[in-house]
Design an enzyme around this catalytic site. Structure first.
Site, short mmCIF file in Angstrom:
data_model
loop_
_atom_site.label_atom_id
_atom_site.label_comp_id
_atom_site.label_asym_id
_atom_site.label_seq_id
_atom_site.Cartn_x
_atom_site.Cartn_y
_atom_site.Cartn_z
N ARG A 107 -5.23 -0.78 -6.05
CA ARG A 107 -6.13 -0.34 -4.84
C ARG A 107 -7.73 0.01 -5.60
O ARG A 107 -7.42 0.95 -6.37
CB ARG A 107 -5.95 1.06 -4.11
CG ARG A 107 -5.05 0.66 -2.90
CD ARG A 107 -5.01 1.60 -1.81
NE ARG A 107 -5.04 3.11 -2.45
CZ ARG A 107 -5.13 4.29 -1.44
NH1 ARG A 107 -5.04 3.90 -0.27
NH2 ARG A 107 -5.21 5.28 -1.90
N ASP A 206 1.96 6.70 -10.42
CA ASP A 206 1.76 7.84 -11.57
C ASP A 206 3.10 8.69 -11.43
O ASP A 206 3.53 9.24 -12.50
CB ASP A 206 0.75 8.88 -11.06
CG ASP A 206 -0.89 8.21 -11.40
OD1 ASP A 206 -0.56 7.13 -12.07
OD2 ASP A 206 -1.71 8.45 -10.66
C1 PRP Z 1 -0.23 2.17 -4.13
C2 PRP Z 1 0.98 2.01 -3.55
C3 PRP Z 1 0.64 0.56 -2.76
C4 PRP Z 1 -0.78 1.21 -2.32
C5 PRP Z 1 -0.91 1.71 -0.81
O1 PRP Z 1 -0.45 1.33 -5.17
O2 PRP Z 1 2.16 1.54 -4.40
O3 PRP Z 1 0.52 -0.35 -3.30
O4 PRP Z 1 -1.13 2.05 -3.13
O5 PRP Z 1 -2.15 1.87 -0.32
P1 PRP Z 1 -2.81 1.23 0.95
O6 PRP Z 1 -1.91 1.05 1.82
O7 PRP Z 1 -4.07 1.70 1.04
O8 PRP Z 1 -3.08 -0.41 0.36
P2 PRP Z 1 -1.76 1.46 -6.13
O9 PRP Z 1 -2.87 0.81 -5.79
O10 PRP Z 1 -2.06 2.97 -6.54
O11 PRP Z 1 -1.21 0.73 -7.56
P3 PRP Z 1 0.07 1.13 -8.56
O12 PRP Z 1 1.40 0.83 -7.86
O13 PRP Z 1 -0.24 -0.10 -9.50
O14 PRP Z 1 0.04 2.42 -8.97
N1 URA Z 2 -0.80 5.23 -2.81
C1 URA Z 2 -0.01 6.16 -3.44
O1 URA Z 2 0.62 6.01 -4.17
N2 URA Z 2 0.11 7.28 -2.40
C2 URA Z 2 -0.74 7.57 -1.41
O2 URA Z 2 -0.92 8.38 -1.01
C3 URA Z 2 -1.57 6.38 -1.06
C4 URA Z 2 -1.53 5.14 -1.52
#
Ligand code: PRP
Ligand code: URA
Length: 212
Positions: A107, A206
């Site tokens: 994101r 994280d």
């Molecule tokens: C997080 C989570 C989803 C997304 C959800 O991923 O694992 O993929 O955010 O948010 P949304 O519904 O608003 O799209 P992130 O982008 O933090 O990436 P990561 O899994 O690499 O940490």
């Molecule tokens: N992605 C996450 O990992 N946590 C949240 O709360 C929203 C998006």
């Protein structure tokens, strides 16, 4: 049901208990990973209810019988990297023969829109039930982008599994993909101004990988 007819909230007590431990800020990384794996195995049990069966004839040690067996090409789990991998292994514990696809999305923190950086799907993905996995559905932009990718690849049977969903995201997802059933362990209160789910569990990636 109610406002979200396509959503199944998995209310099993083991799922709910483990989700509470997962949310707790004091839960360390190693335990977080283990809990995510355990919960996702239990979620997979619900998600796979739709798999079709056929009767086959087998011989028990005592007599022949007609007995049910899974039919045809089966499952493909599609993990949205990177946090999706945290709930992939529990699903594979239950269905070890499933194929696995990966869609890399992160994101953009300013726009909250997903940025795609990787896609690898099995060649025969269009003949399978694709179960998209990601622990968090916040704005639903990542989930929608992954489902669009699968539809472009010709997949007609898709479901989505997460652990925590925000109502705002569920509305977006239902509007864009009313044909895709969604499974979650909880529907939380709301999104905050940074796009985080409240009360949520923080940043799933994280917490899974100890990166913050
Ligand atoms: C997080 C989570 C989803 C997304 C959800 O991923 O694992 O993929 O955010 O948010 P949304 O519904 O608003 O799209 P992130 O982008 O933090 O990436 P990561 O899994 O690499 O940490
Ligand atoms: N992605 C996450 O990992 N946590 C949240 O709360 C929203 C998006």
């Amino acid at each position: 049901m109610g406002e979200f007819p396509n959503v199944t909230v998995v209310t099993h007590p083991l799922v709910q208990h483990k989700l509470t431990l997962l949310r707790d800020r004091r839960t360390p990384t190693a335990q977080f990973r283990l809990l995510a794996r355990e919960i996702s195995l239990l979620m997979a049990y619900e998600v796979t209810r739709v798999l079709p069966l056929e009767d086959v004839t087998i011989e028990t040690p005592l007599e022949a019988m007609s007995a049910p067996r899974l039919v045809g090409k089966k499952l493909c789990f599609v993990s949205i990297l990177r946090a999706g991998n945290g709930i992939l292994d529990g699903m594979l514990d239950l269905v070890p023969s499933a194929r696995v696809g990966h869609i890399g999305l992160y994101r953009d923190p300013a726009t909250l829109m997903p940025v795609e950086y990787y896609v690898k799907l099995p060649d025969d993905v269009s003949q399978r039930l694709a179960v998209v996995v990601d622990p968090m559905l916040a704005t639903a932009h990542s989930a929608c982008a992954a489902v669009v990718r699968l539809k472009q690849a010709g997949v007609t049977q898709i479901s989505f599994t997460c652990l925590i969903a925000a109502p705002e995201g569920l509305r977006v997802f239902a509007a864009e993909h009313p044909d895709v059933p969604l499974f979650t362990a909880a529907i939380d209160r709301c999104l905050d101004e940074h796009g985080y789910i409240r009360p949520g569990l923080g940043d799933a990636g994280d917490r899974l990988y100890g990166t913050r």
